[in-house]
Write a protein that holds these residues in place. Structure first.
Motif, mmCIF file in Angstrom:
data_model
loop_
_atom_site.group_PDB
_atom_site.id
_atom_site.type_symbol
_atom_site.label_atom_id
_atom_site.label_comp_id
_atom_site.label_asym_id
_atom_site.label_seq_id
_atom_site.Cartn_x
_atom_site.Cartn_y
_atom_site.Cartn_z
ATOM 1 N N ARG A 287 -12.208 9.416 -2.822
ATOM 2 C CA ARG A 287 -13.324 10.112 -2.172
ATOM 3 C C ARG A 287 -13.540 11.434 -2.889
ATOM 4 O O ARG A 287 -12.709 11.824 -3.732
ATOM 5 N N HIS B 198 -12.112 18.548 10.177
ATOM 6 C CA HIS B 198 -11.622 19.454 9.127
ATOM 7 C C HIS B 198 -11.934 20.905 9.488
ATOM 8 O O HIS B 198 -12.959 21.162 10.119
ATOM 9 N N PHE C 147 -16.988 6.742 13.125
ATOM 10 C CA PHE C 147 -16.589 5.878 12.005
ATOM 11 C C PHE C 147 -16.855 4.413 12.352
ATOM 12 O O PHE C 147 -16.943 4.070 13.537
ATOM 13 N N PRO C 148 -16.907 3.559 11.326
ATOM 14 C CA PRO C 148 -16.992 2.133 11.638
ATOM 15 C C PRO C 148 -15.665 1.624 12.189
ATOM 16 O O PRO C 148 -14.604 2.140 11.827
ATOM 17 N N LEU D 270 -9.489 2.838 13.755
ATOM 18 C CA LEU D 270 -8.269 3.425 13.202
ATOM 19 C C LEU D 270 -7.787 4.517 14.165
ATOM 20 O O LEU D 270 -8.557 5.025 14.973
ATOM 21 N N LYS E 179 -16.052 7.926 17.809
ATOM 22 C CA LYS E 179 -15.107 8.115 16.702
ATOM 23 C C LYS E 179 -15.837 8.667 15.470
ATOM 24 O O LYS E 179 -15.263 9.380 14.649
ATOM 25 N N ILE F 298 -17.104 4.184 4.553
ATOM 26 C CA ILE F 298 -17.545 4.643 5.865
ATOM 27 C C ILE F 298 -19.008 4.240 6.115
ATOM 28 O O ILE F 298 -19.342 3.707 7.164
ATOM 29 N N LYS G 253 0.835 -1.214 0.000
ATOM 30 C CA LYS G 253 0.000 0.000 0.000
ATOM 31 C C LYS G 253 0.862 1.254 0.000
ATOM 32 O O LYS G 253 1.661 1.450 0.918
ATOM 33 N N PRO H 154 -0.080 5.257 -0.934
ATOM 34 C CA PRO H 154 -1.062 6.185 -1.496
ATOM 35 C C PRO H 154 -0.548 6.979 -2.704
ATOM 36 O O PRO H 154 -1.303 7.235 -3.641
ATOM 37 N N LYS I 163 -6.661 9.366 11.654
ATOM 38 C CA LYS I 163 -7.733 9.081 10.682
ATOM 39 C C LYS I 163 -9.045 9.577 11.261
ATOM 40 O O LYS I 163 -9.432 9.162 12.364
ATOM 41 N N GLY I 164 -9.693 10.456 10.509
ATOM 42 C CA GLY I 164 -10.958 10.998 10.991
ATOM 43 C C GLY I 164 -10.766 12.261 11.792
ATOM 44 O O GLY I 164 -11.475 12.499 12.770
ATOM 45 N N GLN J 89 -4.171 17.355 7.161
ATOM 46 C CA GLN J 89 -3.028 16.522 7.545
ATOM 47 C C GLN J 89 -1.734 17.348 7.562
ATOM 48 O O GLN J 89 -0.948 17.255 8.500
ATOM 49 N N SER K 278 -9.018 17.365 3.479
ATOM 50 C CA SER K 278 -8.401 16.353 4.351
ATOM 51 C C SER K 278 -6.874 16.402 4.234
ATOM 52 O O SER K 278 -6.154 16.337 5.238
HETATM 53 N N1 PPS Z 1 -13.229 3.521 9.719
HETATM 54 C C1 PPS Z 1 -12.590 4.672 9.578
HETATM 55 N N2 PPS Z 1 -12.029 5.294 10.637
HETATM 56 C C2 PPS Z 1 -11.361 6.462 10.485
HETATM 57 N N3 PPS Z 1 -11.165 7.070 9.291
HETATM 58 C C3 PPS Z 1 -11.695 6.490 8.204
HETATM 59 C C4 PPS Z 1 -12.428 5.274 8.300
HETATM 60 N N4 PPS Z 1 -12.827 4.937 7.052
HETATM 61 C C5 PPS Z 1 -12.384 5.886 6.239
HETATM 62 N N5 PPS Z 1 -11.700 6.840 6.921
HETATM 63 C C6 PPS Z 1 -11.086 7.994 6.297
HETATM 64 O O1 PPS Z 1 -9.677 7.762 6.157
HETATM 65 C C7 PPS Z 1 -9.082 9.031 5.960
HETATM 66 C C8 PPS Z 1 -7.589 8.993 6.205
HETATM 67 O O2 PPS Z 1 -7.013 8.116 5.341
HETATM 68 P P1 PPS Z 1 -5.824 8.481 4.384
HETATM 69 O O3 PPS Z 1 -6.068 7.876 3.066
HETATM 70 O O4 PPS Z 1 -5.527 9.944 4.445
HETATM 71 O O5 PPS Z 1 -4.664 7.699 5.051
HETATM 72 S S1 PPS Z 1 -3.180 7.594 4.562
HETATM 73 O O6 PPS Z 1 -2.452 8.435 5.513
HETATM 74 O O7 PPS Z 1 -3.067 8.060 3.215
HETATM 75 O O8 PPS Z 1 -2.869 6.201 4.721
HETATM 76 C C9 PPS Z 1 -9.790 9.895 6.951
HETATM 77 O O9 PPS Z 1 -9.807 11.201 6.437
HETATM 78 P P2 PPS Z 1 -10.029 12.447 7.414
HETATM 79 O O10 PPS Z 1 -11.478 12.415 7.758
HETATM 80 O O11 PPS Z 1 -9.655 13.650 6.642
HETATM 81 O O12 PPS Z 1 -9.119 12.228 8.595
HETATM 82 C C10 PPS Z 1 -11.196 9.302 7.082
HETATM 83 O O13 PPS Z 1 -12.204 10.066 6.494
#
Ligand code: PPS
Length: 209
Positions: A46, A175, A152-153, A167, A150, A119, A18, A20, A171-172, A58, A54
């Motif tokens: 997304r 914003h 989120f799932p 996570l 959180k 999500i 993986k 990105p 993550k999450g 970061q 997002s």
């Molecule tokens: N289950 C669950 N829990 C938490 N977050 C979740 C989940 N599923 C998807 N997301 C979304 O993942 C976004 C962060 O992932 P990234 O792609 O930026 O990660 S990476 O750093 O590139 O690996 C992160 O973006 P942000 O909301 O901007 O933090 C989340 O929206």
């Protein structure tokens, strides 16, 4: 430099990697194709506007002194000219990046996962991933619960543990509020690229509804 970083894969195994930035790296398709033309590719996408915010969130968490989202978005705020050289904007032009991959891989070797559905319906989206990889649908609804705190799932049980797992903190993130006019300008900017991307992938991701 040792380029042979991918481990050898035995019969019945799948090796996954993986990174990105591969999706937006010009040289990546040729290099991956040279390693194996049979590689299957999975890309989580997304809404490019939310993605840009997002991305900015970061960067801001690491460098709190950067300019505002608005000032990085526009080359000229008065004319509304968008700075497409800013990586947060550039990465969301998915149709352009996909064009580059299609020079080396057929569409049926690439799966696009919807970040929004991941999500709202993680099991459904992972069902598509398992089918794409030719795996039995082992991960199902039973494996997830929605964590209200959180937002989120999360997994009911982490691998090798009996405890739930969400996570991490990165993550999450919340914003920053972006002026609705700026968001609208970005929606308009991405619309034609999104439409092209829906056409190319055969899936309507619903980012301009
Ligand atoms: N289950 C669950 N829990 C938490 N977050 C979740 C989940 N599923 C998807 N997301 C979304 O993942 C976004 C962060 O992932 P990234 O792609 O930026 O990660 S990476 O750093 O590139 O690996 C992160 O973006 P942000 O909301 O901007 O933090 C989340 O929206």
């Amino acid at each position: 430099m040792n380029w042979e970083l991918m481990p050898k894969t035995l019969e019945g195994q799948i090796t996954m990697e993986k990174t990105p930035s591969y999706f937006v790296t010009r040289e990546a398709p040729a290099r991956i194709s040279a390693m194996s033309r049979e590689t299957k590719l999975i890309v989580v996408v997304r809404d490019p506007v939310t993605r840009a915010i997002s991305d900015y969130t970061q960067t801001l968490s690491k460098k709190p002194d950067i300019p505002s989202f608005e000032s990085l978005t526009f080359k000229n705020r008065t004319t509304g000219l968008i700075d497409t050289s800013w990586s947060a904007i550039q990465i969301g032009i998915y149709a352009k990046h996909l064009d580059n991959w299609l020079q080396y891989f057929p569409m049926d070797q690439i799966l696009f996962v919807s970040g929004e559905r991941l999500i709202s319906d993680p099991a459904g989206e992972l069902g598509r991933v398992q089918d794409f990889l030719g795996l039995k649908r082992i991960i199902t609804d039973k494996h997830f619960y929605f964590n209200q705190t959180k937002g989120f799932p999360c997994l009911k049980k982490a691998e090798g543990s009996s405890k739930p797992h969400c996570l991490g903190k990165t993550k999450g993130r919340t914003h920053p509020n972006i002026h609705p006019e700026v968001v609208q300008r970005l929606r308009d900017f991405y619309r034609p690229f999104n439409m092209k991307f829906y056409q190319m992938t055969g899936r309507i991701f619903g980012w301009n509804d």
